[in-house]
Motif scaffolding. Structure first.
Motif, PDB file in Angstrom:
ATOM      1  N   LEU A 242       0.837  -1.196   0.000  1.00 37.60           N
ATOM      2  CA  LEU A 242       0.000   0.000   0.000  1.00 37.60           C
ATOM      3  C   LEU A 242       0.871   1.244   0.000  1.00 37.60           C
ATOM      4  CD1 LEU A 242      -3.020   0.976   0.396  1.00 37.60           C
ATOM      5  CD2 LEU A 242      -2.470   1.082   2.828  1.00 37.60           C
ATOM      6  N   ASP A 243       1.948   1.193   0.771  1.00 37.67           N
ATOM      7  CA  ASP A 243       2.921   2.285   0.820  1.00 37.67           C
ATOM      8  C   ASP A 243       4.276   1.676   1.164  1.00 37.67           C
ATOM      9  OD1 ASP A 243       3.273   5.420   1.067  1.00 37.67           O
ATOM     10  OD2 ASP A 243       4.379   4.539   2.729  1.00 37.67           O
ATOM     11  N   ARG A 244       5.332   2.171   0.558  1.00 38.20           N
ATOM     12  CA  ARG A 244       6.653   1.583   0.778  1.00 38.20           C
ATOM     13  C   ARG A 244       7.147   1.772   2.213  1.00 38.20           C
ATOM     14  NH1 ARG A 244      11.218   5.380  -1.942  1.00 38.20           N
ATOM     15  NH2 ARG A 244      10.427   4.454  -3.849  1.00 38.20           N
ATOM     16  N   ASN A 245       6.651   2.789   2.919  1.00 40.77           N
ATOM     17  CA  ASN A 245       7.063   3.043   4.293  1.00 40.77           C
ATOM     18  C   ASN A 245       6.350   2.065   5.224  1.00 40.77           C
ATOM     19  OD1 ASN A 245       8.740   5.707   4.307  1.00 40.77           O
ATOM     20  ND2 ASN A 245       7.028   6.083   2.909  1.00 40.77           N
ATOM     21  N   ALA A 246       6.977   0.930   5.488  1.00 38.26           N
ATOM     22  CA  ALA A 246       6.378  -0.114   6.315  1.00 38.26           C
ATOM     23  C   ALA A 246       6.878   0.037   7.746  1.00 38.26           C
ATOM     24  CB  ALA A 246       6.737  -1.487   5.775  1.00 38.26           C
ATOM     25  N   ALA A 247       5.943   0.110   8.707  1.00 40.03           N
ATOM     26  CA  ALA A 247       6.313   0.331  10.102  1.00 40.03           C
ATOM     27  C   ALA A 247       6.193  -0.918  10.957  1.00 40.03           C
ATOM     28  CB  ALA A 247       5.451   1.443  10.699  1.00 40.03           C
ATOM     29  N   ARG A 263       3.439   7.962   6.635  1.00 40.67           N
ATOM     30  CA  ARG A 263       4.180   9.088   6.073  1.00 40.67           C
ATOM     31  C   ARG A 263       3.906   9.303   4.591  1.00 40.67           C
ATOM     32  NH1 ARG A 263      10.276   8.220   7.882  1.00 40.67           N
ATOM     33  NH2 ARG A 263       9.765   6.042   7.446  1.00 40.67           N
ATOM     34  N   GLY A 264       3.267   8.324   3.936  1.00 44.58           N
ATOM     35  CA  GLY A 264       2.931   8.463   2.529  1.00 44.58           C
ATOM     36  C   GLY A 264       1.524   8.990   2.338  1.00 44.58           C
ATOM     37  N   TRP A 500      12.278  -1.246  10.843  1.00 42.10           N
ATOM     38  CA  TRP A 500      11.322  -0.859  11.881  1.00 42.10           C
ATOM     39  C   TRP A 500      10.733  -2.045  12.624  1.00 42.10           C
ATOM     40  CZ3 TRP A 500      11.250   3.873  13.571  1.00 42.10           C
ATOM     41  CH2 TRP A 500      11.597   4.926  12.725  1.00 42.10           C
ATOM     42  N   ASP A 501      10.639  -3.186  11.979  1.00 40.44           N
ATOM     43  CA  ASP A 501      10.036  -4.348  12.633  1.00 40.44           C
ATOM     44  C   ASP A 501      10.547  -5.614  11.965  1.00 40.44           C
ATOM     45  OD1 ASP A 501       8.504  -5.726  14.431  1.00 40.44           O
ATOM     46  OD2 ASP A 501       6.579  -5.294  13.504  1.00 40.44           O
ATOM     47  N   ALA A 512      10.411  -5.145   8.027  1.00 42.49           N
ATOM     48  CA  ALA A 512       9.743  -3.937   7.545  1.00 42.49           C
ATOM     49  C   ALA A 512      10.725  -2.781   7.602  1.00 42.49           C
ATOM     50  CB  ALA A 512       8.513  -3.640   8.394  1.00 42.49           C
ATOM     51  N   THR A 513      10.859  -2.056   6.495  1.00 37.90           N
ATOM     52  CA  THR A 513      11.751  -0.902   6.439  1.00 37.90           C
ATOM     53  C   THR A 513      11.001   0.285   5.832  1.00 37.90           C
ATOM     54  OG1 THR A 513      12.689  -1.063   4.191  1.00 37.90           O
ATOM     55  CG2 THR A 513      13.552  -2.576   5.857  1.00 37.90           C
TER      56      THR A 513
END
Length: 527
Positions: A242-247, A263-264, A500-501, A512-513
């Motif tokens: 869905l968004d590259r910023n994976a938390a 953030r996206g 991040w995880d 996740a990055t």
């Protein structure tokens, strides 16, 4: 749906030798050993062959096999070769490889040889063509100034005296030409390019399969749309995050659930199969989306998932609907760092203490004396262990107070902020920012040396049947309580972005990055 078949950035002999070609270094990973999944919703270029569709995006190259309805493993674009939107691309009729025109020349990807290579063309490439009656001779490429030929097997640019007649030309598909010949497609475009949240997008590229003439359209935020040849209806080929910023992420059976960082421009959850063949997105109600943006932690709860967010704790059902847990106790202004489930109910570590919600939905804030951040929660047997700003604590079975283990009083390390917890073969493992400690079956604690040199600042823990993976800002190590060694499994440059995880299943390690989710085969990682 999608299958991922991969590509290795190989340094093999390029179409030829000499100054016209540049090659890209090989990776130390096989294609199936390391896979980075990004956000492929912005399509820069498309190329259609007999049965393959190549999709170029800022996060990499996707290859869709239309016969099998599967995606190949995505390939990151080589450095410096992100093409502008609408770049020409064409599939080689002889070997099913693909050619892409860029502002600096040609990018060639051959999936048979797992090879990516480039050929410099003065002024860049604005059009690509093959001679249908003589595809063996090579590729025609047009710069803003002239046509060139790239001889097959040489990589050498040659001037072209004449071009094949129009009826023999196999050209890259032009979006403008497709729209010009199909006015009905243009008329239906506003509806096709508006999503459920009324976000508007535009077409960026087009491709047709050479045999069936099936049409695919690239967009600047909806990925690839397939145009049904009979009904002319639009169908999205879901692929990527869905968004590259994976938390955050969690593995539930055969599905990996990924929480976006917020953030996206899109936020919510990506649900993808472990083999990267099925993707689904949950963004909340059509009109508003989810009330939260950043998913800090995820946990399984039957067919639902629990989400810790900057706006409380939520339970998201299989239909995508989200209900906030104990809203009267933890409202929109309270952030939640972690969530967990045990037979008694749901536990959530918040910035103001520990929340417990039973199966009837009734909630309570455990122990009024503790109104400080709880960063980690782990249910081990009947005891719930907590990692907080003041160190390690626990809640005994049936109790409603937070207790501090006696060992914490005696060991300064256990009074540092504990940011992650894990379980390995019945033993509790706790992590601060730079080291880990573990508790054996007899209740004795062992604190290991600092891991700052190997992993930097510790971010997360993930455990499997054989030990614990420790992920930090500069690497990942493997730890088995009692061994006292920390084999380096991954370096920082093995990851696409800031981690991040981390999660693990019986075959893969998932990280996740902020530049996508990376999947590693655990069998090839040092233990």
């Amino acid at each position: 749906m999608p299958r991922a078949a991969g590509i290795l950035l190989a340094a093999a002999a390029v179409l030829g030798a000499g100054n016209a070609a540049a090659q890209h270094p090989s990776s130390r990973w096989r294609p199936e050993e390391r896979v980075v999944v990004g956000d492929y919703s912005v399509v820069l270029a498309l190329a259609g062959g007999r049965d393959l569709l190549y999709v170029f995006t800022p996060d990499g190259i996707g290859v869709y096999d239309t016969r099998l309805d599967r995606w190949e493993l995505p390939l990151p674009l080589p450095p410096g070769f992100a093409p502008p939107i609408g770049s020409p691309a064409i599939v080689d009729p002889m070997d099913r490889s693909v050619w892409l025109g860029t502002q600096s020349g040609l990018l060639h990807y051959d999936p048979r040889l797992e090879l990516v290579e480039s050929v410099a063309v003065p002024g860049g490439v604005v059009d690509i063509m093959f001679d249908r009656d003589d595809t063996f001779v090579g590729l025609y490429a047009r710069s803003p100034y002239r046509w060139y030929m790239v001889q097959r097997g040489s990589g050498i640019l040659m001037d072209v005296a004449s071009l094949p007649p129009p009826e023999q030309q196999i050209r890259s598909t032009s979006l403008e030409a497709v729209m010009h010949r199909d006015p009905g497609l243009v008329a239906r475009s506003p509806l096709a390019l508006t999503d459920e949240r009324l976000r508007d997008y535009r077409y960026t590229a087009a491709a047709e399969l050479q045999l069936t003439e099936e049409l695919f359209l690239g967009t600047d935020g909806m990925g690839v749309l397939f145009v049904d040849p009979v009904t002319r209806a639009f169908e999205r080929l879901a692929f990527g995050l869905l968004d590259r910023n994976a938390a955050s992420l969690v593995v539930v059976d055969d599905v990996v659930v990924v929480g976006a960082s917020g953030r996206g421009r899109r936020w919510g959850l990506t649900l993808m199969s472990r083999d990267l063949q099925r993707f689904r997105y949950e963004e909340g109600p059509a009109a508003t989306g989810y009330r939260f943006r950043r998913v800090l932690d995820l946990a399984a709860d039957g067919e639902a998932v629990l989400a810790a967010t900057e706006r409380g704790a939520w339970r998201i059902g299989p239909d995508g609907r989200a209900a906030r847990l104990a809203p009267e106790l933890v409202g929109d202004a309270v952030g939640v760092f972690t969530v967990a489930r045990n037979p008694a109910g749901i536990w959530a570590g918040t910035e103001r203490g520990l929340l417990f919600v039973d199966d009837a939905g009734d909630g309570m804030l455990v122990d009024a004396r503790v109104r400080e951040p709880i960063y980690a929660v782990l249910a081990l047997a009947d005891t719930v262990w907590l990692g907080g700003v003041r160190g390690l604590a626990f809640v005994a079975p049936g109790a409603d107070e937070i207790l501090v283990p006696g060992a914490v009083v005696d060991d300064p390390w256990l009074r540092d902020a504990v940011i992650a917890l894990a379980e390995s073969d019945g033993m509790l493992v706790a992590a601060t920012r730079d080291r880990v400690g573990w508790r054996d079956a007899g209740g004795v604690w062992t604190v290991e040396r600092s891991l700052g040199g190997e992993v930097g600042r510790i971010i997360a823990l993930a455990s499997d049947a054989e030990g614990v993976w420790i992920a930090g800002t500069s690497g990942v190590v493997r730890f088995q309580p009692g061994r006292g060694t920390f084999p380096l499994a991954l370096r920082r440059d093995d990851l696409p972005g800031e981690p991040w995880d981390v999660a693990v299943d019986e075959r893969f390690l998932w990280i996740a990055t902020d530049r996508g989710v990376v999947r590693f085969e655990t069998r090839v990682l040092p233990r």
